[in-house]
Motif scaffolding. Sequence first.
Motif, PDB file in Angstrom:
ATOM      1  N   ASP A 115       0.834  -1.206   0.000  1.00  0.00           N
ATOM      2  CA  ASP A 115       0.000   0.000   0.000  1.00  0.00           C
ATOM      3  C   ASP A 115       0.863   1.248   0.000  1.00  0.00           C
ATOM      4  O   ASP A 115       0.597   2.217  -0.741  1.00  0.00           O
ATOM      5  N   ALA A 116       1.902   1.253   0.848  1.00  0.00           N
ATOM      6  CA  ALA A 116       2.804   2.405   0.917  1.00  0.00           C
ATOM      7  C   ALA A 116       3.607   2.539  -0.373  1.00  0.00           C
ATOM      8  O   ALA A 116       3.870   3.652  -0.846  1.00  0.00           O
ATOM      9  N   TRP A 117       3.999   1.402  -0.954  1.00  0.00           N
ATOM     10  CA  TRP A 117       4.776   1.426  -2.192  1.00  0.00           C
ATOM     11  C   TRP A 117       3.981   2.066  -3.332  1.00  0.00           C
ATOM     12  O   TRP A 117       4.505   2.865  -4.115  1.00  0.00           O
ATOM     13  N   ARG A 118       2.688   1.733  -3.413  1.00  0.00           N
ATOM     14  CA  ARG A 118       1.858   2.275  -4.485  1.00  0.00           C
ATOM     15  C   ARG A 118       1.662   3.786  -4.349  1.00  0.00           C
ATOM     16  O   ARG A 118       1.358   4.463  -5.332  1.00  0.00           O
ATOM     17  N   LYS A 119       1.821   4.300  -3.140  1.00  0.00           N
ATOM     18  CA  LYS A 119       1.625   5.734  -2.919  1.00  0.00           C
ATOM     19  C   LYS A 119       2.842   6.567  -3.302  1.00  0.00           C
ATOM     20  O   LYS A 119       2.761   7.795  -3.362  1.00  0.00           O
ATOM     21  N   LEU A 120       3.981   5.903  -3.540  1.00  0.00           N
ATOM     22  CA  LEU A 120       5.165   6.657  -3.963  1.00  0.00           C
ATOM     23  C   LEU A 120       4.920   7.235  -5.352  1.00  0.00           C
ATOM     24  O   LEU A 120       4.569   6.522  -6.278  1.00  0.00           O
ATOM     25  N   PRO A 121       5.116   8.545  -5.524  1.00  0.00           N
ATOM     26  CA  PRO A 121       4.877   9.144  -6.847  1.00  0.00           C
ATOM     27  C   PRO A 121       5.964   8.735  -7.843  1.00  0.00           C
ATOM     28  O   PRO A 121       7.135   8.601  -7.489  1.00  0.00           O
ATOM     29  N   ILE A 122       5.554   8.516  -9.077  1.00  0.00           N
ATOM     30  CA  ILE A 122       6.506   8.221 -10.148  1.00  0.00           C
ATOM     31  C   ILE A 122       7.132   9.535 -10.609  1.00  0.00           C
ATOM     32  O   ILE A 122       6.432  10.510 -10.881  1.00  0.00           O
ATOM     33  N   LEU A 123       8.450   9.564 -10.694  1.00  0.00           N
ATOM     34  CA  LEU A 123       9.133  10.793 -11.094  1.00  0.00           C
ATOM     35  C   LEU A 123       8.826  11.139 -12.541  1.00  0.00           C
ATOM     36  O   LEU A 123       8.754  10.263 -13.408  1.00  0.00           O
ATOM     37  N   THR A 124       8.655  12.411 -12.806  1.00  0.00           N
ATOM     38  CA  THR A 124       8.479  12.877 -14.172  1.00  0.00           C
ATOM     39  C   THR A 124       9.847  13.084 -14.818  1.00  0.00           C
ATOM     40  O   THR A 124      10.883  13.117 -14.142  1.00  0.00           O
ATOM     41  N   ARG A 125       9.848  13.228 -16.137  1.00  0.00           N
ATOM     42  CA  ARG A 125      11.092  13.511 -16.853  1.00  0.00           C
ATOM     43  C   ARG A 125      11.754  14.778 -16.291  1.00  0.00           C
ATOM     44  O   ARG A 125      12.973  14.807 -16.065  1.00  0.00           O
ATOM     45  N   GLN A 126      10.955  15.813 -16.078  1.00  0.00           N
ATOM     46  CA  GLN A 126      11.505  17.070 -15.583  1.00  0.00           C
ATOM     47  C   GLN A 126      12.122  16.900 -14.198  1.00  0.00           C
ATOM     48  O   GLN A 126      13.188  17.459 -13.903  1.00  0.00           O
ATOM     49  N   GLN A 127      11.482  16.134 -13.338  1.00  0.00           N
ATOM     50  CA  GLN A 127      12.014  15.908 -11.995  1.00  0.00           C
ATOM     51  C   GLN A 127      13.341  15.153 -12.043  1.00  0.00           C
ATOM     52  O   GLN A 127      14.263  15.460 -11.278  1.00  0.00           O
ATOM     53  N   VAL A 128      13.442  14.178 -12.933  1.00  0.00           N
ATOM     54  CA  VAL A 128      14.697  13.434 -13.075  1.00  0.00           C
ATOM     55  C   VAL A 128      15.806  14.367 -13.556  1.00  0.00           C
ATOM     56  O   VAL A 128      16.940  14.342 -13.047  1.00  0.00           O
ATOM     57  N   GLN A 129      15.487  15.216 -14.529  1.00  0.00           N
ATOM     58  CA  GLN A 129      16.483  16.143 -15.053  1.00  0.00           C
ATOM     59  C   GLN A 129      16.905  17.160 -13.990  1.00  0.00           C
ATOM     60  O   GLN A 129      18.091  17.470 -13.848  1.00  0.00           O
ATOM     61  N   ASP A 130      15.942  17.671 -13.231  1.00  0.00           N
ATOM     62  CA  ASP A 130      16.252  18.670 -12.211  1.00  0.00           C
ATOM     63  C   ASP A 130      17.059  18.075 -11.062  1.00  0.00           C
ATOM     64  O   ASP A 130      17.934  18.738 -10.490  1.00  0.00           O
TER      65      ASP A 130
END
Length: 228
Positions: free
Chosen positions: A99-114
């Motif tokens: 349940d906690a794992w599913r709540k982790l947000p998936i990083l966006t391309r912009q977040q990875v770059q930043d």
Amino acid sequence: MATIGCMLSGMTNSGAAEALPFASALSDIVWPAAVSPRGMAALSLLFQLEQTQWWPAERLRDRQQAQLKRLVRHASAHVPSYRGRLEMLADVDGEPFWDAWRKLPILTRQQVQDAGDGLLSRAIPEGHGELSEIFTSGSTGRPVRAVRTELWQLMWSAVTVREHLWHRRNLSAKLAAIRDSTADKALYPEGERVKRWGFLDWRHFRDRALRQSQHNDASRRSASVAGS
């Protein structure tokens, strides 16, 4: 249960050496292939995956969770961007963990770059090997840079061969693939040609490692001259 050997049957019209997804490391040994250490490691992973795919779903999830918890602990301790963000996973097991794992947000391309180097571990575990960079093409904007270990490449090799076996592809034919690449390598439109599929040709790895070593030596010499 289908074995790797059975899955290979009928996948090629060529000789035994070409039927195998691994190159022999010795030119005078054709069959059975005298597989390189890397190939032996990939075969070991293939064997484990083939055997464990028949486990009950719950047992598979337990093993996945055990591995994920190790990954989470490492990221929390050694990856700057994840420090202080994974506490909800540290002390839970079973379904609460998922349940906690599913709540982790998936990083966006912009977040990875930043985030940049903030997503890189400051302490690569022993046995994971050297690091190398890969980049997306950047066709939709700024390229995404990622860093992988030699162990990652080994895992990728095993899973990719597994996919080829599932689809019963003719391993003696040509393979065209669109993949990530290292900087200034396999550029459009020429791309790159290799003698065998994927990462599994030990000669390709040997030559690439030699080129990388020569590049690193040259960089160190330049830095030494600049600092003197």
